[in-house]
Design a protein around this motif. Structure first.
Motif, PDB file in Angstrom:
ATOM      1  N   ALA A  79      -4.231  -8.656  -3.194  1.00  0.00           N
ATOM      2  CA  ALA A  79      -4.578  -8.706  -4.613  1.00  0.00           C
ATOM      3  C   ALA A  79      -5.191  -7.381  -5.047  1.00  0.00           C
ATOM      4  N   TRP A  80      -6.074  -6.869  -4.242  1.00  0.00           N
ATOM      5  CA  TRP A  80      -6.758  -5.615  -4.542  1.00  0.00           C
ATOM      6  C   TRP A  80      -5.741  -4.486  -4.703  1.00  0.00           C
ATOM      7  N   GLY A  81      -4.801  -4.463  -3.727  1.00  0.00           N
ATOM      8  CA  GLY A  81      -3.785  -3.413  -3.751  1.00  0.00           C
ATOM      9  C   GLY A  81      -2.989  -3.431  -5.049  1.00  0.00           C
ATOM     10  N   TRP A  82      -2.476  -4.585  -5.393  1.00  0.00           N
ATOM     11  CA  TRP A  82      -1.580  -4.664  -6.550  1.00  0.00           C
ATOM     12  C   TRP A  82      -2.343  -4.619  -7.863  1.00  0.00           C
ATOM     13  N   LYS A  83      -3.495  -5.280  -7.901  1.00  0.00           N
ATOM     14  CA  LYS A  83      -4.161  -5.448  -9.195  1.00  0.00           C
ATOM     15  C   LYS A  83      -5.003  -4.236  -9.582  1.00  0.00           C
ATOM     16  N   TYR A  84      -5.591  -3.590  -8.588  1.00  0.00           N
ATOM     17  CA  TYR A  84      -6.518  -2.497  -8.957  1.00  0.00           C
ATOM     18  C   TYR A  84      -5.996  -1.131  -8.523  1.00  0.00           C
ATOM     19  N   LEU A  85      -5.611  -1.028  -7.270  1.00  0.00           N
ATOM     20  CA  LEU A  85      -5.302   0.291  -6.740  1.00  0.00           C
ATOM     21  C   LEU A  85      -4.023   0.842  -7.340  1.00  0.00           C
ATOM     22  N   LEU A  86      -3.010  -0.004  -7.483  1.00  0.00           N
ATOM     23  CA  LEU A  86      -1.753   0.485  -8.053  1.00  0.00           C
ATOM     24  C   LEU A  86      -1.944   0.972  -9.502  1.00  0.00           C
ATOM     25  N   PRO A  87      -2.561   0.172 -10.396  1.00  0.00           N
ATOM     26  CA  PRO A  87      -2.794   0.666 -11.757  1.00  0.00           C
ATOM     27  C   PRO A  87      -3.634   1.951 -11.756  1.00  0.00           C
ATOM     28  N   LEU A  88      -4.638   1.971 -10.874  1.00  0.00           N
ATOM     29  CA  LEU A  88      -5.510   3.143 -10.828  1.00  0.00           C
ATOM     30  C   LEU A  88      -4.706   4.394 -10.475  1.00  0.00           C
ATOM     31  N   TYR A 112       0.811  -1.216   0.000  1.00  0.00           N
ATOM     32  CA  TYR A 112       0.000   0.000   0.000  1.00  0.00           C
ATOM     33  C   TYR A 112       0.842   1.263   0.000  1.00  0.00           C
ATOM     34  N   GLU A 113       2.088   1.115   0.455  1.00  0.00           N
ATOM     35  CA  GLU A 113       3.045   2.217   0.430  1.00  0.00           C
ATOM     36  C   GLU A 113       3.191   2.773  -0.986  1.00  0.00           C
ATOM     37  N   VAL A 114       3.299   1.824  -1.922  1.00  0.00           N
ATOM     38  CA  VAL A 114       3.639   2.181  -3.302  1.00  0.00           C
ATOM     39  C   VAL A 114       2.640   3.188  -3.857  1.00  0.00           C
ATOM     40  N   PHE A 115       1.351   2.793  -3.778  1.00  0.00           N
ATOM     41  CA  PHE A 115       0.412   3.714  -4.430  1.00  0.00           C
ATOM     42  C   PHE A 115      -0.001   4.850  -3.501  1.00  0.00           C
ATOM     43  N   MET A 116       0.373   4.767  -2.246  1.00  0.00           N
ATOM     44  CA  MET A 116       0.143   5.902  -1.369  1.00  0.00           C
ATOM     45  C   MET A 116       0.957   7.089  -1.882  1.00  0.00           C
ATOM     46  N   GLY A 117       2.248   6.790  -2.162  1.00  0.00           N
ATOM     47  CA  GLY A 117       3.104   7.838  -2.705  1.00  0.00           C
ATOM     48  C   GLY A 117       2.579   8.307  -4.061  1.00  0.00           C
ATOM     49  N   LEU A 118       2.180   7.339  -4.903  1.00  0.00           N
ATOM     50  CA  LEU A 118       1.732   7.694  -6.250  1.00  0.00           C
ATOM     51  C   LEU A 118       0.453   8.527  -6.196  1.00  0.00           C
ATOM     52  N   ALA A 119      -0.422   8.186  -5.200  1.00  0.00           N
ATOM     53  CA  ALA A 119      -1.665   8.917  -5.088  1.00  0.00           C
ATOM     54  C   ALA A 119      -1.406  10.392  -4.772  1.00  0.00           C
ATOM     55  N   LEU A 120      -0.330  10.631  -4.012  1.00  0.00           N
ATOM     56  CA  LEU A 120      -0.021  12.009  -3.638  1.00  0.00           C
ATOM     57  C   LEU A 120       0.611  12.783  -4.785  1.00  0.00           C
ATOM     58  N   MET A 121       1.182  12.062  -5.733  1.00  0.00           N
ATOM     59  CA  MET A 121       1.915  12.742  -6.787  1.00  0.00           C
ATOM     60  C   MET A 121       1.028  13.672  -7.603  1.00  0.00           C
ATOM     61  N   VAL A 150      -9.350   9.165  -2.795  1.00  0.00           N
ATOM     62  CA  VAL A 150      -9.860   7.839  -2.387  1.00  0.00           C
ATOM     63  C   VAL A 150      -8.692   6.875  -2.177  1.00  0.00           C
ATOM     64  N   LEU A 151      -7.738   6.927  -3.118  1.00  0.00           N
ATOM     65  CA  LEU A 151      -6.589   6.016  -2.992  1.00  0.00           C
ATOM     66  C   LEU A 151      -5.804   6.319  -1.724  1.00  0.00           C
ATOM     67  N   PHE A 152      -5.600   7.598  -1.454  1.00  0.00           N
ATOM     68  CA  PHE A 152      -4.830   7.958  -0.259  1.00  0.00           C
ATOM     69  C   PHE A 152      -5.575   7.557   1.021  1.00  0.00           C
ATOM     70  N   LEU A 153      -6.880   7.707   0.985  1.00  0.00           N
ATOM     71  CA  LEU A 153      -7.690   7.305   2.145  1.00  0.00           C
ATOM     72  C   LEU A 153      -7.493   5.811   2.437  1.00  0.00           C
ATOM     73  N   ILE A 154      -7.600   5.052   1.358  1.00  0.00           N
ATOM     74  CA  ILE A 154      -7.463   3.592   1.551  1.00  0.00           C
ATOM     75  C   ILE A 154      -6.049   3.255   1.999  1.00  0.00           C
ATOM     76  N   ALA A 155      -5.073   3.828   1.314  1.00  0.00           N
ATOM     77  CA  ALA A 155      -3.694   3.513   1.667  1.00  0.00           C
ATOM     78  C   ALA A 155      -3.384   3.973   3.086  1.00  0.00           C
ATOM     79  N   GLY A 156      -3.901   5.149   3.437  1.00  0.00           N
ATOM     80  CA  GLY A 156      -3.657   5.659   4.792  1.00  0.00           C
ATOM     81  C   GLY A 156      -4.250   4.730   5.838  1.00  0.00           C
ATOM     82  N   LEU A 157      -5.430   4.262   5.525  1.00  0.00           N
ATOM     83  CA  LEU A 157      -6.087   3.321   6.444  1.00  0.00           C
ATOM     84  C   LEU A 157      -5.216   2.076   6.627  1.00  0.00           C
TER      85      LEU A 157
END
Lengths: 917, 319, 171
Positions: free
Chosen positions: B293-302, B149-158, B190-197
């Motif tokens: 699976a959710w993290g890598w398959k959906y949230l990261l691409p999103l 979740y770290e990965v797309f947390m950073g990306l979500a902030l970008m 939304v992504l940051f909310l989820i990742a933050g959680l």
């Protein structure tokens, strides 16, 4: 082996049994009431109904009572058949129409055969709306409680009491649905086997009155396999305990010894272990001469100080103490300073009889052998009073020859009613030779005479049997004719037996029995047996350890050669002349007594170490046939109440921590006693990794029993001496015995042992069978060996058969020759055993102490019937009520055993008798 | 005033407020959860049951401080401290009001991301040092979950960073004067909310603890104040994520002028804290493999799509 | 996804619902008569102890927290010489009540048994025995059992005919 078909499955069954017997043995659940393995079938209860088919083509079949159908080759039946099942259910239902609503207050509840069978058939609610029939109960003495309302009229009680045990004061009264089982009037049940009614009765009509006083359900008892310590037969028992007290004794099946039955002495004597005056705390005499309670360590310190300061230690063991206790004592005192504790005359007789058994011509007879014997000569012993269970076995032996006529008619012996009708009460050759009337006289041909005449009869029988025994010189014709008749019947028998014993302390009688045995071997071969009766539970064991008689050791105390006396579980007043004992005790600087009863020796002792009784000790006893048997404690020993050998081990430098250690040492010092270690598995035995449990799985109150003292539940006590756990946890007694499937013979998976060894089974119970009738699940074959073999180990191998024990007939007894009347023993089943006499219910049955003499002798000495007579022996005297007994020979006086104040009897003790003022 | 002294004073104030807030949140969460479950919650000790905080603190301080004999002692002691320190350090870059920031760093976003990554060590080391299987499983789950979740947390902030054109948090807030970034960066929010959680491992993402499976997971062997530090660390992580959501997407201290900026900031943060508690009350814990699976398959691409789209839009408008 | 949001909304709405909590020491909840709380021993309508010390409760107890020993009076009526329940072990499952053939042991709607000292949770017979019939009225075991006790001879119980004379052969 015949093959029978039950519900379409083929099974091999033993020859000559009935279908019920076969089905139960195969592990089927088939309800029954009136059938009993030892009593046979009568078909009275109609409970064991099955559908029987003529052949494989017969699909209709008919309802038949399984107990009345012989299981011959090709028998076909169905237990699961719907109509048969319904039939059985309706039989229970009508049996229950009058059964009271008593289970919660019934002592049988939880181990009731009727309960089990009712559950098995599925009956649960009474549809019968009419009043229940009631009866009044009878007072039946201190042993048996009567509750007639519960009766289901299976007739097992009368069949046992009257037919099997020969009782006469009990029977079935009334008619139709008013049949009543009891005595004609209230009163004590006279037969000394009445206690078996408790186990024979399938419900709670006859229950244990001693148990009733401290009632405990079967599932709550902590039981241990025990061995009866009240005569030399060594019947196997279960001792059940709860809340620190023994609650009851039950029969433990042993195919060679007691089988299904115990005597009342063995069943009810346990209460001696619950006496309030029993020593339970070590006592040490302090400086001002009073006995003060001490903790174990202090008492042991005092004892070891006394032993260290002693100028000489002498130790008197006991024939009622375990082999281990006697051995530990012998180790403490050293060879020559240890006595097995029997008076000189008794010790000599016991030693001779042991020699006859070990090296003599015939193998020792077990009770089972005697039951099967078809001609028996009882020479110089009164088993009815000294070894009661043997008398019951002899009662069965008397039927053996008449039963052959039943065999000839092609009627199976288990068909009990028919067999008894054919026999019509006839008895086979059972010859007893004793000094007076015995309770076997109703089925035997008694000979009564002085010990010398009994011996002469024996020698004459031996002579008439043929072989090398010379004729008895100067024998009178009547005696010779009698001997000839006995010899004929013994010779004609297929399994003859001669029984003798040490009661008379008479060397000639024992030698005569040995002569008969030798002649029997020559005349009759392999099947002949020699039965022996000894004084006490471990007389054979103590004799095998050997040592001087106690008199010798007490003399050395008196002479100042020793000053410290250790007495192990022995009331010396019963063994030694009072004068000698008093002198020795006065001369002794320190007396250390170990005992489980408050005997006069314990009262005199300077240090008392409370010994564990049969209920809290583990040990080994050697019975009359040289069978070493282990008894296990039902209650844990404590620091202050230990096994004698444990006390003594602390006083010696031996490092015995457990029973196995001391047995190992014993086997090393006494190689001929080595099999004693094999009598039961050692402490390290585990069944599939688990100890054997003492309690049933239902054991209740574990977290509450001790809660009034402490909420911290202690772990169960360890038992360092046996593979039994003081717990409900452990190996199930029978794994894999499956209900109603006949799968008993399916082999278990590799590496999994199915059953506990019989010596570790602590109670009989299997799923669905909570009563003692579950025993069928603990036997290899019904009425055969226990699962995995009977417990115990025989010490005497096959007999040597040498003839070194030849004796010669004594001179006939001459009534006028002696210095008075020759004393002979009159044992009493309830008083002659020291510990049994201490049990209150047994003491209630004790016969009043009387001396018996022939009316003519009485007249000669001026004594009338029922008056007091003063009896003097060697300066000691006692007053006893006199009874005239014409069955006694002239010149004899029969004295109870023991008589307080009189020296112990030797074979040539004469008494002078005169009227007491 | 000397700016250094001012920073130190502000830092101490923040420390003081945060630690008390963490304690207060214990009560808030218990009361709110209770109310959402139709119960009353702690209401006996003191007014509204507020003294339960005092009782909890007394309890947690006086419990036996037990270190299991099989534990790796130095690491076992160190682990709970890490989570406290990293969470507190994360707050240094948060601007509470104009100029009211402990460390007005121009790499604030990176610093925050670094601190939140450091926090994982606490959980992993705690689980490892406890030397018991459930603790270890909890620690392992945490590491996998955090990495994912770290990965797309950073990306979500970008996206936010592109829009604001700065990594300084104060600049990011200032950049929202016209419009809160939640509108252009809704997906990022939304992504940051989820990742933050997931980062703060609160329900429904409390896989490392998972009472019902791992019997408290990584802190299963902890007691007394060591446990207390994990406990407080969790509430501070919750506060930090809420504060950052407000900073990144909801205009930080910005708001109508009738209330001072600090109050606006606090109100918005409190609202998100409440939302997190509502999430805990409402949403069950997903299965662990599904979470990854959710993290890598959906949230990261999103998050990648979001970043590219934002970049394209910004390029077109400024290009 | 929508369902998750709906869930959140519904849970949020619960914030404003009426609360189920009963403020216990001030207000008491209604406990049904067959609530399984503290255990008592009752007496039969004549005032005699109902317990006949049959041990069924003890054996039914899954935590083995009941211990008793039976005795009987001079007329044969049975009663427990001691009866101990270790309530620090009791799980209030009610098996004892179900097992009891005489309605003696009953669980009543009282659960307020907290103690500072665990030892006080061990109840002896005098703590358990009440002067009443408890939940089940009118049942008297000895009126239906066949056992004779004081003031009830053989044949005097319910549904019993008078004792027969075994020496009579009359039908």
């Amino acid at each position: 082996m015949p093959t029978i078909h039950i519900d379409g499955t083929a099974h091999s069954v033993p020859e000559g049994v009935n279908l019920l017997h076969a089905a139960l043995q195969l592990g089927y659940d088939l309800p029954y009431f009136c059938w009993h393995p030892a009593l046979g079938s009568v078909g009275a209860c109609r409970q064991c109904a099955v559908r029987q088919y003529r052949d494989e083509k017969d699909e209709k079949g008919q309802i038949a009572m399984a107990c009345m159908v012989p299981a011959v080759d090709g028998t076909r039946c169905s237990i699961a058949d719907a109509e048969a099942t319904e039939f059985r259910a309706s039989v229970i239902e009508w049996l229950m129409t009058n059964h009271p609503h008593d289970c919660p207050v019934c002592d049988e509840g939880g181990e009731c055969h009727l309960q089990d069978m009712t559950v098995m058939t599925g009956h649960c609610s009474r549809r019968h709306r009419f009043p229940k029939r009631t009866f009044r109960n009878q007072f039946l003495g201190p042993f048996i409680n009567h509750e007639m309302n519960r009766c289901i009229q299976c007739y097992r009680c009368t069949r046992f009491y009257n037919d099997y045990a020969g009782g006469t004061d009990f029977g079935a009264f009334g008619a139709h649905n008013h049949v009543y089982f009891g005595r004609s009037t209230d009163g004590v049940l006279e037969n000394e086997f009445s206690g078996n009614l408790i186990e024979v009765c399938p419900t709670g009509v006859f229950t244990d009155k001693t148990l009733k006083r401290h009632y405990t359900r079967k599932w709550d008892l902590e039981s241990a396999p025990s061995v009866c310590a009240h005569c030399s037969l060594g019947c196997n028992t279960f001792a059940g305990a709860r809340y620190g007290a023994v609650r009851r004794i039950l029969n433990r099946y042993h195919s060679a010894i007691n089988g299904y039955f115990l005597c009342d002495r063995g069943r009810f004597a346990y209460e001696h272990a619950n006496r309030p005056d029993r020593p339970r705390q070590p006592l040490v005499r302090d400086k001002d001469g009073t006995m003060r309670p001490a903790v174990a360590a202090v008492a042991l310190k005092a004892a070891s100080d006394a032993l260290a300061a002693a100028k000489g230690v002498v130790a008197v063991g006991s024939p009622r103490a375990s082999l281990e206790g006697n051995y530990a004592l012998r180790t403490l005192a050293g060879n020559g300073r240890y006595s097995p504790g029997m008076a000189a005359a008794e010790a000599a007789a016991a030693a001779l009889l042991v020699e006859i058994l070990r090296d003599g011509p015939l193998p020792a007879a077990s009770l089972h052998d005697l039951e099967q014997a078809d001609a028996v000569l009882v020479l110089g012993e009164d088993p009815a009073d000294t070894a009661p269970r043997m008398a019951l076995a002899l009662r069965q032996a008397a039927r053996q020859q008449p039963l052959e006529s039943v065999d000839k008619l092609g009627i199976p012996r288990w068909y009990d009613r028919a067999a008894r009708d054919i026999i019509q009460g006839a008895t086979g050759p059972l010859h007893t030779a004793w000094t007076q009337a015995t309770r076997l006289d109703d089925i035997s041909r008694p000979f009564r005479g002085a010990p010398a005449d009994i011996a002469r009869l024996g020698f004459a029988v031996a002579h008439h049997l043929g072989g090398d025994t010379p004729p008895v010189a100067g024998i009178d014709d009547a005696l010779d004719a009698r001997a000839k008749e006995i010899a004929e019947s013994l010779r004609a028998a297929r399994r003859p037996a001669v029984v003798t014993g040490t009661s008379l302390h008479s060397r000639p009688v024992l030698l005569a029995a040995a002569a008969v045995a030798r002649a029997l071997l020559q005349a009759n071969g392999e099947n002949a047996r020699l039965g022996a009766v000894f004084g006490e539970a471990n007389t054979v064991g103590a004799t095998l350890l050997g040592g001087p008689p106690p008199e010798e050791l007490l003399e050395s105390l008196d002479a100042g050669k020793a000053d410290t006396l250790v007495v192990l579980e022995n009331d010396l007043t019963r063994r030694v002349a009072p004068a000698l004992l008093q002198r020795a005790l006065e001369a002794a600087r320190c007396v250390i007594a170990l005992d489980c009863a408050a005997t006069p020796v314990v009262e005199r002792a300077d240090i008392v170490l409370p010994a564990a009784s049969f209920a809290d000790a583990a040990g080994t006893l050697v019975n009359h046939e040289g069978r070493a048997q282990r008894f296990f404690p039902a209650l844990p020993h404590t620091d202050d109440l230990r096994e004698s050998w444990r006390w003594l081990a602390a006083l010696t430098d031996a490092t015995w921590d457990s029973l196995d250690d001391i047995l190992l040492a014993l086997a090393k010092d006494f190689p001929h006693l080595a099999p004693a270690a094999e009598a039961a598995p050692g402490e390290d035995f585990r069944l599939n990794g688990r100890k054997a449990p003492r309690s049933s799985r239902r054991y209740s109150g574990r977290t509450s029993q001790l809660a009034d003292r402490s909420l911290h539940e202690p772990r169960p006590p360890d038992d360092p001496d046996s593979p039994l756990a003081f717990s409900m946890e452990g190996a199930a007694p029978t794994c894999g015995s499956t209900a109603n499937s006949g799968e008993k013979n399916v082999p278990s998976p590799a590496g999994v042992q199915k059953h506990l060894p019989s010596s570790l089974v602590s109670h009989y119970q299997t799923p669905g069978w909570n009563s003692v009738q579950s025993l069928t699940r603990f036997q290899e074959e019904i009425a055969g060996l226990c699962r995995g073999g009977d417990p115990g180990a025989l010490l005497f191998a096959a007999p040597g058969g040498n003839g070194a024990l030849a004796g010669s007939p004594p001179r006939p007894f001459n009534p006028g020759a002696g210095p008075g009347l020759l004393t002979v023993p009159a044992h009493d089943v309830f008083t002659s055993d020291e510990l049994a006499a201490l049990s209150p219910p047994v003491a209630e049955r004790a016969a009043p102490p009387v001396c018996r003499l022939h009316p003519e002798d009485a007249a000669a000495h001026g004594i009338a019937d029922d008056t007091d007579a003063r009896i003097e022996i060697d300066g000691a005297s006692a007053v006893l009520r006199a009874r005239l007994d014409p069955s006694l020979a002239r010149g004899l006086i029969a004295l109870p055993v023991p008589v307080p104040g009189l020296p112990p009897r030797a074979d040539d003790t004469y008494a002078t008798v005169r009227p007491a003022p | 005033m000397d700016p250094t002294l001012q920073s130190v004073l502000l830092g101490l104030t923040v420390l003081f407020v945060l630690l008390h807030l963490a304690g207060f949140l214990i009560w808030v969460e218990r009361r709110l959860l209770a109310l959402m479950q139709d119960r009353l919650g702690p209401n006996r000790a003191g007014p509204f049951g507020l003294f339960i905080i005092v009782a909890d603190i007394i309890k947690i301080f006086t419990k036996e401080d037990w270190t299991p004999p099989f534990a790796d002692r130095p690491v076992f002691v160190l682990a709970p401290a890490i989570i406290m320190i990293t969470a507190l350090l994360g707050f240094t870059v948060v601007p509470f009001a104009p100029g009211l920031v402990v460390m007005d760093s121009n790499i604030g976003v990176l610093f925050f991301l670094a601190m939140s990554s450091m926090g994982i060590y606490s959980v992993i080391l705690g689980g490892w040092a406890s030397n018991s299987k459930y603790s270890l499983l909890g620690g392992l789950r945490m590491s996998a979950q955090m990495f994912s979740y770290e990965v797309f947390m950073g990306l979500a902030l970008m996206g936010v960073v592109i829009l604001a054109g700065s990594l300084n948090l104060s600049d990011i807030v200032e950049a929202q004067r016209g419009m809160w970034f939640v509108v252009p960066q809704f997906i990022g929010f939304v992504l940051f909310l989820i990742a933050g959680l997931a980062e703060s491992h609160r329900l429904p993402f409390d896989m490392p603890e998972a009472e019902s499976e791992l019997v408290a997971g990584f802190h299963g062997e902890y007691s007394s104040m060591k446990f207390g530090m994990f406990f407080v660390g969790e509430y501070m992580g919750l506060t930090l994520i809420s504060a950052l959501i407000v900073t990144f997407f909801f205009g930080g201290w910005l708001g109508p002028g009738f209330l001072p900026p600090v109050v606006w900031f606090s109100l918005k943060t409190a609202l998100f804290i409440g939302f997190f508690i509502l999430l805990r009350a409402a949403i069950p814990r997903p299965r662990y493999d599904q979470l990854l699976a959710w993290g890598w398959k959906y949230l990261l691409p999103l998050s990648l799509v979001n970043l590219v789209a934002t970049a394209v839009v910004v390029l077109i408008r400024h290009g | 996804m929508l369902s998750h949001i709906r869930t959140l909304w519904l849970v949020f709405l619960h914030l404003f619902r009426k609360k189920e909590t009963i403020q216990y020491p001030e207000k008491k909840a209604y406990l049904a008569p067959r609530y399984r709380g503290r255990i008592i021993l009752s007496r039969d309508p004549d005032g005699g102890e109902r317990c006949v010390a049959c041990q069924l409760c003890a054996v039914a107890c899954p935590v083995d927290c009941i211990a008793l020993d039976g005795t009987e009076d001079e007329h044969g009526r049975r009663f427990p010489s001691f009866f101990r329940i270790n309530f620090s072990r009791c799980i209030y499952c009610g098996f004892c009540e179900e097992a009891c053939p005489t309605y003696a042991i009953q669980l009543i709607p009282d659960f307020e048994m907290a103690e500072y000292n665990r030892k006080n949770l061990v109840y002896e017979k005098e703590d358990l025995l009440i002067n009443g019939e408890g939940k089940y009225h009118g049942y008297n075991f000895y009126r239906v059992a066949g056992l004779a006790i004081k003031d009830k001879d053989k044949g005097e119980a319910e549904n019993e005919s008078p004792p027969v004379d075994p020496k009579s052969l009359l039908p």
